[in-house]
Design a protein around this motif. Structure first.
Motif, PDB file in Angstrom:
ATOM      1  N   MET A   1     -15.986  55.970  -3.936  1.00  0.00           N
ATOM      2  CA  MET A   1     -14.456  55.688  -4.487  1.00  0.00           C
ATOM      3  C   MET A   1     -14.700  54.018  -4.953  1.00  0.00           C
ATOM      4  N   ASP A   2     -14.351  53.657  -5.993  1.00  0.00           N
ATOM      5  CA  ASP A   2     -14.254  52.206  -6.312  1.00  0.00           C
ATOM      6  C   ASP A   2     -13.202  51.496  -5.153  1.00  0.00           C
ATOM      7  N   CYS A   3     -13.677  50.444  -4.590  1.00  0.00           N
ATOM      8  CA  CYS A   3     -12.748  49.855  -3.574  1.00  0.00           C
ATOM      9  C   CYS A   3     -11.535  49.292  -4.005  1.00  0.00           C
ATOM     10  N   ARG A   4     -11.471  48.920  -5.232  1.00  0.00           N
ATOM     11  CA  ARG A   4     -10.473  48.348  -5.619  1.00  0.00           C
ATOM     12  C   ARG A   4      -9.087  49.349  -6.361  1.00  0.00           C
TER      13      ARG A   4
ATOM     14  N   ILE B   1     -17.487  56.335   0.757  1.00  0.00           N
ATOM     15  CA  ILE B   1     -18.092  55.246   0.355  1.00  0.00           C
ATOM     16  C   ILE B   1     -17.285  54.485  -0.475  1.00  0.00           C
ATOM     17  N   LEU B   2     -16.980  53.276  -0.144  1.00  0.00           N
ATOM     18  CA  LEU B   2     -16.043  52.265  -1.045  1.00  0.00           C
ATOM     19  C   LEU B   2     -17.346  51.469  -1.848  1.00  0.00           C
TER      20      LEU B   2
ATOM     21  N   THR C   1     -12.867  38.879   1.428  1.00  0.00           N
ATOM     22  CA  THR C   1     -12.999  39.417   2.727  1.00  0.00           C
ATOM     23  C   THR C   1     -11.881  40.195   3.523  1.00  0.00           C
ATOM     24  N   THR C   2     -10.750  39.499   3.195  1.00  0.00           N
ATOM     25  CA  THR C   2      -9.438  39.972   3.841  1.00  0.00           C
ATOM     26  C   THR C   2      -9.299  41.464   3.264  1.00  0.00           C
ATOM     27  N   GLU C   3      -9.530  41.858   2.073  1.00  0.00           N
ATOM     28  CA  GLU C   3      -9.433  43.034   1.293  1.00  0.00           C
ATOM     29  C   GLU C   3     -10.313  44.059   1.891  1.00  0.00           C
ATOM     30  N   LYS C   4     -11.540  43.648   2.016  1.00  0.00           N
ATOM     31  CA  LYS C   4     -12.713  44.260   2.905  1.00  0.00           C
ATOM     32  C   LYS C   4     -12.256  44.835   4.233  1.00  0.00           C
ATOM     33  N   LYS C   5     -11.617  44.158   4.812  1.00  0.00           N
ATOM     34  CA  LYS C   5     -11.226  44.263   6.233  1.00  0.00           C
ATOM     35  C   LYS C   5     -10.048  45.446   6.017  1.00  0.00           C
ATOM     36  N   ARG C   6      -9.050  45.356   5.273  1.00  0.00           N
ATOM     37  CA  ARG C   6      -7.951  46.240   5.225  1.00  0.00           C
ATOM     38  C   ARG C   6      -8.265  47.625   4.450  1.00  0.00           C
ATOM     39  N   LYS C   7      -9.264  47.429   3.636  1.00  0.00           N
ATOM     40  CA  LYS C   7      -9.447  48.723   2.758  1.00  0.00           C
ATOM     41  C   LYS C   7      -9.602  49.955   3.423  1.00  0.00           C
TER      42      LYS C   7
END
Ligand SMILES: Nc1nc2c(ncn2[C@@H]2O[C@H](COP(=O)(O)OP(=O)(O)OP(=O)(O)O)[C@@H](O)[C@H]2O)c(=O)[nH]1
Ligand SMILES: [Mg+2]
Length: 193
Positions: free
Chosen positions: A114-117, A141-142, A150-156
């Motif tokens: 899945m696209d991480c966005r 797999i994002l 970095t913040t979004e990477k932690k949250r998603k």
């Protein structure tokens, strides 16, 4: 370290041309353009194995790749891509039905990309249901995390895990462009084979 000696062993929508049912397989599934072929290339340490395109719908059939680690990577067409050529292509649902009917026992994992966005789509949910139905472990797999801060990477991962009803440990972050997260994906696959 990428997978060793990657090679194409079959490219066909027709099971008659698929490889013998003798190795554990991992199916790479997800929306068109999400980065399935790119991830396969990144895992195999090449840019040339699986066809990557700018326009969606580049992968039209099942492509089977074999590596020396004794597994096969199966690149599926992306869903959500409507422009099928009726003479050359069969639809995604039919292809998946064929695959699962014949090879669900070989399939040791579905990698749902899945696209991480983006958010989880209905088709992603259907793919998750298929994994449950056939009792195949699912890894989410994002992709394209080079597009996230970095913040979004932690949250998603936690958000996606909650939405799909799976453990957060089943959600991995990757960037094929930056070769990030690919070692982790390989380790998980080898542990599942
Ligand atoms: N920024 C960025 N772009 C990526 C990444 N991975 C893939 N892409 C781009 O996304 C587009 C689609 O990549 P593909 O690997 O062909 O995607 P696919 O899921 O195989 O697409 P279909 O076969 O059409 O379903 C290409 O333009 C890639 O260069 C990544 O990690 N980061
Ligand atoms: Mg592709």
């Amino acid at each position: 370290m990428p997978f060793k000696n990657p090679r194409v062993v079959a490219t066909s929508p027709d099971p008659a041309y698929w490889p013998a049912a003798d190795l554990p397989e991992f199916l790479f599934a997800g929306k068109s353009n999400v980065g399935k072929s790119s991830l396969i290339n990144a895992l195999c340490g090449t840019k040339k194995l699986a066809y990557v395109g700018q326009t969606p719908g580049k992968t039209r059939m099942l492509n089977f790749y074999e590596v020396n680690e004794g597994i096969r990577l199966v690149d599926a067409p992306g869903y959500g891509y409507q422009k099928t050529d009726p003479k050359r292509n069969i639809d995604f649902g039919t292809l998946m039905e064929r695959y699962f009917d014949l090879r669900s026992n070989l399939c040791k994992g579905i990698l749902l990309l899945m696209d991480c966005r983006r958010d989880v789509s209905e088709d992603d949910r259907l793919m998750k249901q298929l994994a449950d139905e056939f009792d195949i472990p699912l890894l989410v797999i994002l992709t394209k995390t080079d597009k996230l801060n970095t913040t979004e990477k932690k949250r998603k991962p936690a958000l996606i895990a909650k939405d799909l009803g799976i453990a957060e440990s089943r959600v991995l972050l990757t960037s094929s462009a930056k070769k990030e997260g690919t070692d982790q994906v390989m380790q998980r696959m080898l542990a599942m084979k």
